[in-house]
Design a protein around this motif. Structure first.
Motif, PDB file in Angstrom:
ATOM      1  N   PHE A 163       0.833  -1.205   0.000  1.00 29.49           N
ATOM      2  CA  PHE A 163       0.000   0.000   0.000  1.00 29.49           C
ATOM      3  C   PHE A 163       0.872   1.261   0.000  1.00 29.49           C
ATOM      4  O   PHE A 163       0.661   2.182  -0.788  1.00 29.49           O
ATOM      5  N   THR A 164       1.875   1.293   0.873  1.00 34.20           N
ATOM      6  CA  THR A 164       2.750   2.466   0.981  1.00 34.20           C
ATOM      7  C   THR A 164       3.474   2.697  -0.340  1.00 34.20           C
ATOM      8  O   THR A 164       3.601   3.845  -0.808  1.00 34.20           O
ATOM      9  N   PHE A 165       3.936   1.621  -0.959  1.00 37.46           N
ATOM     10  CA  PHE A 165       4.646   1.717  -2.229  1.00 37.46           C
ATOM     11  C   PHE A 165       3.719   2.317  -3.303  1.00 37.46           C
ATOM     12  O   PHE A 165       4.069   3.278  -3.988  1.00 37.46           O
ATOM     13  N   CYS A 166       2.505   1.769  -3.408  1.00 38.79           N
ATOM     14  CA  CYS A 166       1.558   2.249  -4.419  1.00 38.79           C
ATOM     15  C   CYS A 166       1.177   3.704  -4.159  1.00 38.79           C
ATOM     16  O   CYS A 166       0.996   4.497  -5.088  1.00 38.79           O
ATOM     17  N   GLU A 167       1.046   4.055  -2.880  1.00 38.44           N
ATOM     18  CA  GLU A 167       0.659   5.414  -2.504  1.00 38.44           C
ATOM     19  C   GLU A 167       1.680   6.424  -3.046  1.00 38.44           C
ATOM     20  O   GLU A 167       1.340   7.527  -3.456  1.00 38.44           O
ATOM     21  N   LYS A 168       2.963   6.000  -3.005  1.00 36.68           N
ATOM     22  CA  LYS A 168       4.025   6.884  -3.502  1.00 36.68           C
ATOM     23  C   LYS A 168       3.995   6.941  -5.036  1.00 36.68           C
ATOM     24  O   LYS A 168       4.051   8.016  -5.621  1.00 36.68           O
ATOM     25  N   VAL A 169       3.878   5.771  -5.675  1.00 39.42           N
ATOM     26  CA  VAL A 169       3.978   5.695  -7.140  1.00 39.42           C
ATOM     27  C   VAL A 169       2.744   6.314  -7.809  1.00 39.42           C
ATOM     28  O   VAL A 169       2.862   7.084  -8.761  1.00 39.42           O
ATOM     29  N   PHE A 170       1.556   5.965  -7.279  1.00 43.41           N
ATOM     30  CA  PHE A 170       0.306   6.478  -7.884  1.00 43.41           C
ATOM     31  C   PHE A 170      -0.294   7.567  -7.001  1.00 43.41           C
ATOM     32  O   PHE A 170      -1.477   7.538  -6.674  1.00 43.41           O
ATOM     33  N   ALA A 171       0.544   8.518  -6.622  1.00 46.22           N
ATOM     34  CA  ALA A 171       0.125   9.557  -5.666  1.00 46.22           C
ATOM     35  C   ALA A 171      -1.142  10.274  -6.131  1.00 46.22           C
ATOM     36  O   ALA A 171      -2.055  10.520  -5.328  1.00 46.22           O
ATOM     37  N   GLU A 172      -1.230  10.596  -7.454  1.00 46.70           N
ATOM     38  CA  GLU A 172      -2.382  11.364  -7.963  1.00 46.70           C
ATOM     39  C   GLU A 172      -3.691  10.600  -7.784  1.00 46.70           C
ATOM     40  O   GLU A 172      -4.674  11.120  -7.267  1.00 46.70           O
ATOM     41  N   GLN A 173      -3.670   9.324  -8.259  1.00 46.29           N
ATOM     42  CA  GLN A 173      -4.888   8.507  -8.159  1.00 46.29           C
ATOM     43  C   GLN A 173      -5.297   8.330  -6.694  1.00 46.29           C
ATOM     44  O   GLN A 173      -6.480   8.393  -6.357  1.00 46.29           O
ATOM     45  N   PHE A 174      -4.306   8.123  -5.839  1.00 51.13           N
ATOM     46  CA  PHE A 174      -4.613   7.909  -4.420  1.00 51.13           C
ATOM     47  C   PHE A 174      -5.194   9.170  -3.794  1.00 51.13           C
ATOM     48  O   PHE A 174      -6.057   9.100  -2.925  1.00 51.13           O
ATOM     49  N   ALA A 175      -4.693  10.324  -4.265  1.00 54.13           N
ATOM     50  CA  ALA A 175      -5.144  11.601  -3.687  1.00 54.13           C
ATOM     51  C   ALA A 175      -6.638  11.779  -3.903  1.00 54.13           C
ATOM     52  O   ALA A 175      -7.335  12.368  -3.070  1.00 54.13           O
ATOM     53  N   LYS A 176      -7.162  11.250  -5.075  1.00 56.75           N
ATOM     54  CA  LYS A 176      -8.597  11.360  -5.363  1.00 56.75           C
ATOM     55  C   LYS A 176      -9.430  10.715  -4.261  1.00 56.75           C
ATOM     56  O   LYS A 176     -10.551  11.087  -3.993  1.00 56.75           O
ATOM     57  N   PHE A 177      -8.870   9.646  -3.649  1.00 61.89           N
ATOM     58  CA  PHE A 177      -9.599   8.938  -2.572  1.00 61.89           C
ATOM     59  C   PHE A 177      -9.219   9.462  -1.184  1.00 61.89           C
ATOM     60  O   PHE A 177      -9.551   8.870  -0.168  1.00 61.89           O
TER      61      PHE A 177
END
Ligand code: UDP
Ligand code: MG
Length: 320
Positions: A246-260
């Motif tokens: 989760f932490t890894f994806c949060e960094k890589v896909f920061a934009e998509q994660f920010a939407k949520f």
């Protein structure tokens, strides 16, 4: 004619003994067999031993042993089993919670050919908390051990002398007798009974003693707690792995994660503290469980005698 032995462990039971003598003698008169009653004084601090000795002088069928200190209920019963000479042996409590009148029902089943007849409690008149804990314990143990442990069955039972011989030959020091009785096998059956209230005196099984008995039952008859470490370890590892992904994806896909609403930030301190405490807790629990087993192995390896006899009346202890 067959002979019946009745084992009665007694710890500070001076108040109830006269009632016990009368009730057991009256019940025994209906059995129409030879009998002996073995009372084991488990290091009482009151007049229990004096009363037992006087009873032996009055009636030699009442045979008594006195421990050098309080060794515990299960040990007192084990000593009784060791010295019993009957063809069938019955175990009852001194406080008349197991009514001596019910023994004739156990004898009936024994005469039908059963070698182990245990009495299960239809209801019990103990304090609510004790009833609840006992209820939970029997059900938990049932799930933890491969043996068919009977629910709500205490030590009140009848054992054929063949079963007593097997039990006496078991060398273990942590004696959870109702478990050992199940382990022996043979033809077993049960009889339901209403557990009475204590006839006199105060309960001698403190919370600590009951808890220790429950632990003995659990650790002597199950190795599932040892596997708990593996399960907890696996669960924690899976959580940690998912957290890392989760932490890894949060960094890589920061934009998509920010939407949520997920924004990576320097808020790692609470997570760190929680994980350290969580892992520390899990490790300590596992160490504790290992300790329980190692402590028991240590007890067994020391090989000390199970009990020490200070005095006896009507029984000659071979070792003294
Ligand atoms: N008892 C014993 N040693 C002990 C505690 C109890 O021999 O350290 C005996 C006690 O005298 C009684 C039986 O075990 O005959 C059951 O004890 P108690 O009635 O106190 O337990 P409860 O019925 O409350 O579980
Ligand atoms: Mg009792």
């Amino acid at each position: 004619m067959s002979k019946i032995s009745v084992i009665v462990p007694c710890f500070n039971e001076e108040a109830v003994l006269p009632k016990l003598f009368a009730r057991v003698d009256a019940a025994a008169a209906t059995w129409k067999t030879d009998y002996e009653i073995i009372c084991v004084d488990d290091g009482s601090r009151d007049r229990t031993w004096a009363i037992l000795k006087a009873q032996n002088e009055k009636d030699s069928r009442w045979r008594c042993l006195c421990f050098a200190r309080n060794f515990g209920h299960q040990t007192a019963v084990s000593a009784g089993l060791h010295f019993a000479t009957g063809d069938a042996v019955v175990i009852i409590d001194a406080d008349l919670q197991d009514p001596p009148e019910e023994i004739s029902r156990l004898l009936e089943k024994w005469r039908e050919g059963f070698e182990v007849v245990f009495a299960t409690r239809k209801n019990r008149k103990d304090p609510l908390l004790k009833q609840f804990l006992a209820w939970g314990f029997y059900r938990l143990l049932e799930n933890l051990t491969p043996l068919p442990m009977a629910r709500d069955a205490g030590d009140f039972c009848l054992l054929d002398k063949k079963v007593v011989a097997v039990m006496n030959a078991l060398p273990e020091r942590n004696r959870y007798l109702r478990g050992l009785r199940t382990w022996c096998g043979f033809r077993q059956t049960s009889v339901e009974f209403d557990r009475a209230q204590r006839a006199a005196g105060v309960p001698q099984y403190t919370f600590k003693k009951s808890f220790r008995l429950a632990m003995d039952g659990m650790f002597s008859f199950s190795t599932v707690p040892l596997r708990l470490a593996t399960y907890l370890g696996l669960a924690v590892s899976v959580c940690a792995f998912l957290g890392a992904v989760f932490t890894f994806c949060e960094k890589v896909f920061a934009e998509q994660f920010a939407k949520f609403g997920f924004t990576p930030g320097p808020h790692g301190i609470p997570t760190l503290v929680i994980s350290i405490l969580f892992l520390g807790g899990v490790q300590l629990i596992c160490l504790g469980i290992l300790g329980e087993y190692i402590g028991r192995i240590y007890e067994e390896v020391k090989g000390r005698p199970l009990w020490v006899i200070r005095e006896s009346a009507g029984i000659v202890p071979p070792e003294n």
